[in-house]
Design a protein around this motif. Structure first.
Motif, PDB file in Angstrom:
ATOM      1  N   VAL A 181       0.855  -1.183   0.000  1.00  0.00           N
ATOM      2  CA  VAL A 181       0.000   0.000   0.000  1.00  0.00           C
ATOM      3  C   VAL A 181       0.898   1.243   0.000  1.00  0.00           C
ATOM      4  CG1 VAL A 181      -1.796   1.282   1.231  1.00  0.00           C
ATOM      5  CG2 VAL A 181      -1.799  -1.229   1.273  1.00  0.00           C
ATOM      6  N   VAL A 182       0.662   2.128  -0.974  1.00  0.00           N
ATOM      7  CA  VAL A 182       1.440   3.366  -1.061  1.00  0.00           C
ATOM      8  C   VAL A 182       0.483   4.546  -1.113  1.00  0.00           C
ATOM      9  CG1 VAL A 182       3.365   2.245  -2.238  1.00  0.00           C
ATOM     10  CG2 VAL A 182       1.548   3.320  -3.589  1.00  0.00           C
ATOM     11  N   SER A 183       0.906   5.676  -0.592  1.00  0.00           N
ATOM     12  CA  SER A 183       0.079   6.880  -0.635  1.00  0.00           C
ATOM     13  C   SER A 183       0.103   7.482  -2.036  1.00  0.00           C
ATOM     14  CB  SER A 183       0.567   7.897   0.397  1.00  0.00           C
ATOM     15  OG  SER A 183       1.909   8.262   0.131  1.00  0.00           O
ATOM     16  N   PHE A 184      -1.024   8.051  -2.442  1.00  0.00           N
ATOM     17  CA  PHE A 184      -1.122   8.641  -3.772  1.00  0.00           C
ATOM     18  C   PHE A 184      -2.109   9.797  -3.709  1.00  0.00           C
ATOM     19  CE2 PHE A 184      -2.245   8.885  -8.300  1.00  0.00           C
ATOM     20  CZ  PHE A 184      -0.996   8.750  -8.891  1.00  0.00           C
ATOM     21  N   TYR A 185      -1.681  10.890  -3.046  1.00  0.00           N
ATOM     22  CA  TYR A 185      -2.524  12.075  -2.929  1.00  0.00           C
ATOM     23  C   TYR A 185      -1.911  13.199  -3.752  1.00  0.00           C
ATOM     24  CZ  TYR A 185       0.900  12.982   0.799  1.00  0.00           C
ATOM     25  OH  TYR A 185       2.055  13.134   1.520  1.00  0.00           O
ATOM     26  N   ASP A 186      -2.607  14.325  -3.809  1.00  0.00           N
ATOM     27  CA  ASP A 186      -2.242  15.406  -4.739  1.00  0.00           C
ATOM     28  C   ASP A 186      -0.769  15.774  -4.698  1.00  0.00           C
ATOM     29  OD1 ASP A 186      -4.790  15.644  -5.757  1.00  0.00           O
ATOM     30  OD2 ASP A 186      -5.410  17.140  -4.283  1.00  0.00           O
ATOM     31  N   HIS A 187      -0.208  15.956  -3.496  1.00  0.00           N
ATOM     32  CA  HIS A 187       1.144  16.504  -3.379  1.00  0.00           C
ATOM     33  C   HIS A 187       2.250  15.497  -3.696  1.00  0.00           C
ATOM     34  CE1 HIS A 187      -0.448  20.232  -1.958  1.00  0.00           C
ATOM     35  NE2 HIS A 187      -1.024  19.675  -0.899  1.00  0.00           N
ATOM     36  N   VAL A 188       1.911  14.206  -3.734  1.00  0.00           N
ATOM     37  CA  VAL A 188       2.941  13.210  -4.046  1.00  0.00           C
ATOM     38  C   VAL A 188       2.652  12.477  -5.353  1.00  0.00           C
ATOM     39  CG1 VAL A 188       3.413  12.857  -1.599  1.00  0.00           C
ATOM     40  CG2 VAL A 188       1.813  11.321  -2.768  1.00  0.00           C
ATOM     41  N   GLU A 189       1.525  12.804  -5.979  1.00  0.00           N
ATOM     42  CA  GLU A 189       1.096  12.078  -7.181  1.00  0.00           C
ATOM     43  C   GLU A 189       2.188  12.043  -8.250  1.00  0.00           C
ATOM     44  OE1 GLU A 189      -2.598  12.157 -10.425  1.00  0.00           O
ATOM     45  OE2 GLU A 189      -2.436  13.718  -8.895  1.00  0.00           O
ATOM     46  N   THR A 190       2.718  13.195  -8.607  1.00  0.00           N
ATOM     47  CA  THR A 190       3.719  13.264  -9.673  1.00  0.00           C
ATOM     48  C   THR A 190       4.970  12.463  -9.323  1.00  0.00           C
ATOM     49  OG1 THR A 190       2.904  15.445 -10.343  1.00  0.00           O
ATOM     50  CG2 THR A 190       5.108  14.820 -11.067  1.00  0.00           C
ATOM     51  N   ALA A 191       5.385  12.537  -8.065  1.00  0.00           N
ATOM     52  CA  ALA A 191       6.597  11.833  -7.647  1.00  0.00           C
ATOM     53  C   ALA A 191       6.413  10.315  -7.634  1.00  0.00           C
ATOM     54  CB  ALA A 191       7.030  12.315  -6.266  1.00  0.00           C
ATOM     55  N   ARG A 192       5.187   9.859  -7.387  1.00  0.00           N
ATOM     56  CA  ARG A 192       4.923   8.428  -7.291  1.00  0.00           C
ATOM     57  C   ARG A 192       4.817   7.755  -8.669  1.00  0.00           C
ATOM     58  NH1 ARG A 192       5.949   8.706  -2.516  1.00  0.00           N
ATOM     59  NH2 ARG A 192       4.547   8.321  -0.753  1.00  0.00           N
ATOM     60  N   ILE A 193       4.486   8.513  -9.694  1.00  0.00           N
ATOM     61  CA  ILE A 193       4.156   7.919 -10.988  1.00  0.00           C
ATOM     62  C   ILE A 193       5.282   7.072 -11.597  1.00  0.00           C
ATOM     63  CG2 ILE A 193       3.673   8.503 -13.411  1.00  0.00           C
ATOM     64  CD1 ILE A 193       1.735  10.637 -12.370  1.00  0.00           C
ATOM     65  N   PRO A 194       6.521   7.539 -11.645  1.00  0.00           N
ATOM     66  CA  PRO A 194       7.568   6.723 -12.284  1.00  0.00           C
ATOM     67  C   PRO A 194       7.700   5.324 -11.700  1.00  0.00           C
ATOM     68  CG  PRO A 194       8.349   8.963 -11.959  1.00  0.00           C
ATOM     69  CD  PRO A 194       7.049   8.862 -11.224  1.00  0.00           C
ATOM     70  N   ALA A 195       7.680   5.209 -10.379  1.00  0.00           N
ATOM     71  CA  ALA A 195       7.822   3.897  -9.752  1.00  0.00           C
ATOM     72  C   ALA A 195       6.626   3.006 -10.064  1.00  0.00           C
ATOM     73  CB  ALA A 195       7.990   4.046  -8.245  1.00  0.00           C
ATOM     74  N   LEU A 196       5.438   3.591 -10.061  1.00  0.00           N
ATOM     75  CA  LEU A 196       4.244   2.799 -10.358  1.00  0.00           C
ATOM     76  C   LEU A 196       4.229   2.342 -11.816  1.00  0.00           C
ATOM     77  CD1 LEU A 196       1.542   4.806  -8.364  1.00  0.00           C
ATOM     78  CD2 LEU A 196       2.578   2.607  -7.755  1.00  0.00           C
ATOM     79  N   LEU A 197       4.702   3.193 -12.706  1.00  0.00           N
ATOM     80  CA  LEU A 197       4.819   2.778 -14.101  1.00  0.00           C
ATOM     81  C   LEU A 197       5.788   1.609 -14.227  1.00  0.00           C
ATOM     82  CD1 LEU A 197       5.020   6.245 -15.919  1.00  0.00           C
ATOM     83  CD2 LEU A 197       3.081   4.650 -15.904  1.00  0.00           C
ATOM     84  N   GLY A 198       6.889   1.687 -13.473  1.00  0.00           N
ATOM     85  CA  GLY A 198       7.842   0.581 -13.482  1.00  0.00           C
ATOM     86  C   GLY A 198       7.222  -0.710 -12.980  1.00  0.00           C
ATOM     87  N   ASP A 199       6.369  -0.611 -11.956  1.00  0.00           N
ATOM     88  CA  ASP A 199       5.688  -1.804 -11.445  1.00  0.00           C
ATOM     89  C   ASP A 199       4.786  -2.416 -12.513  1.00  0.00           C
ATOM     90  OD1 ASP A 199       6.685  -1.975  -8.793  1.00  0.00           O
ATOM     91  OD2 ASP A 199       5.399  -0.307  -8.198  1.00  0.00           O
ATOM     92  N   ILE A 200       4.047  -1.563 -13.206  1.00  0.00           N
ATOM     93  CA  ILE A 200       3.144  -2.069 -14.247  1.00  0.00           C
ATOM     94  C   ILE A 200       3.942  -2.719 -15.378  1.00  0.00           C
ATOM     95  CG2 ILE A 200       1.421  -1.405 -15.978  1.00  0.00           C
ATOM     96  CD1 ILE A 200       0.562   0.835 -14.023  1.00  0.00           C
ATOM     97  N   GLU A 201       5.028  -2.066 -15.780  1.00  0.00           N
ATOM     98  CA  GLU A 201       5.862  -2.630 -16.842  1.00  0.00           C
ATOM     99  C   GLU A 201       6.496  -3.950 -16.420  1.00  0.00           C
ATOM    100  OE1 GLU A 201       8.367   0.767 -17.458  1.00  0.00           O
ATOM    101  OE2 GLU A 201       7.234   1.407 -19.236  1.00  0.00           O
TER     102      GLU A 201
END
Length: 290
Positions: A65-85
């Motif tokens: 479980v990871v946080s994904f709110y407005d202020h961290v959304e942009t920073a979280r995206i690269p890692a989540l994209l890597g997880d999906i890939e």
């Protein structure tokens, strides 16, 4: 368009957007229940609320479980994209309702589409459609406009853009700004435009107050609590004859507007010529003096 379609078979990983209950956990779909228990990563606007929801549903979240709110959304995206890939399933949930609708999610979806990664959605509760259904207003066509501007001047400009909007408009508002917003709406749109204020939808203290803007503005003075969704009736077609608008111009002048400004405002709202409307007012004044 085929050029923007995301692939479903080339990779095992995917992004799953999931609507969550707005208040009543009984609104959780079976697909949401299954996804919470099986996703590799749960990206949550509020991790505590998501864990509480899972507990209320009797679901054990086995993924990370990871946080994904407005202020961290942009920073979280690269890692989540890597997880999906890498073949993992990322479940994105917000505090209530549908991700991306005045909630985090849009940037993540756009990033997945940019990389041609699979995205799907588990439909469910939405304050927008729930309020529309309860409003008792004609809502065959509607627009959604998020939150109004906070400052009165900007809010009035926003309301002026709705003066001739024929579709019903749905928007959210903070409870402490509702009275001021409705008071501005009365001034800009007139006291007789109908609306519905929906509060705490699906929750214990759900309330829907329907009436004219003047009636709702008077009601809101005492204060309203909870999550607020407003449905505004679409504008009725106005007469294109400048003569029929003379009384409205004079009413605006009496309220403090200059004649030219009043004519400009009503000309914009009705689609008539500003010059023809101005001339019609002057002609009416001359006739009244004869």
């Amino acid at each position: 368009m085929a050029a923007e379609a995301t692939r479903e078979s080339d990779a095992a990983g995917r992004l799953v957007l999931a609507a969550t209950p707005m208040g009543d956990v009984g609104d959780a779909s079976q697909r949401l229940r299954d996804a919470l228990g099986s996703a590799d990563i749960v990206a949550a606007e509020d991790t505590r609320r998501t864990r509480a929801l899972a507990k209320a549903l009797g679901i054990e979240i086995t993924g990370r479980v990871v946080s994904f709110y407005d202020h961290v959304e942009t920073a979280r995206i690269p890692a989540l994209l890597g997880d999906i890939e890498a073949g993992r399933t990322v479940l994105l949930v917000t505090d209530a309702g549908m991700p991306s609708v005045s909630d985090p999610g849009y940037r993540m979806v756009a990033a997945c589409v940019e990389r041609d990664l699979p995205v799907t959605c588990l439909p469910g509760p939405s304050a927008v459609t729930t309020a529309l259904a309860l409003s008792a207003l004609p809502v065959e066509r509607f627009c959604f406009d998020g939150f109004p501007p906070r400052k009165s001047g900007q809010r009035r400009e926003w309301l002026r853009a709705l003066a001739t909007e024929p579709r019903a408009c749905v928007f959210f508002e903070a409870p402490h700004r509702l009275a001021d917003c409705l008071a501005d709406a009365v001034d800009v749109l007139g006291p007789d435009r109908r609306a519905a204020v929906c509060r705490e939808l699906t929750k214990t203290y759900e309330e829907v107050v329907r009436g004219t803007l003047a009636e709702l503005a008077a009601w809101a003075v005492d204060g309203a609590r909870g999550e607020i969704t407003v449905v505004l009736e679409g504008a009725q077609p106005k007469s294109a004859d400048p003569v029929d608008l003379v009384d409205e111009v004079e009413a605006l002048v009496e309220s403090g507007l200059r004649l030219k400004d009043a004519c400009a405002q009503l000309a914009t709202e009705s689609g008539v010529s500003r010059r023809e409307l101005y001339d019609a007012v002057l002609a009416a004044r001359r006739n009244g003096q004869e």
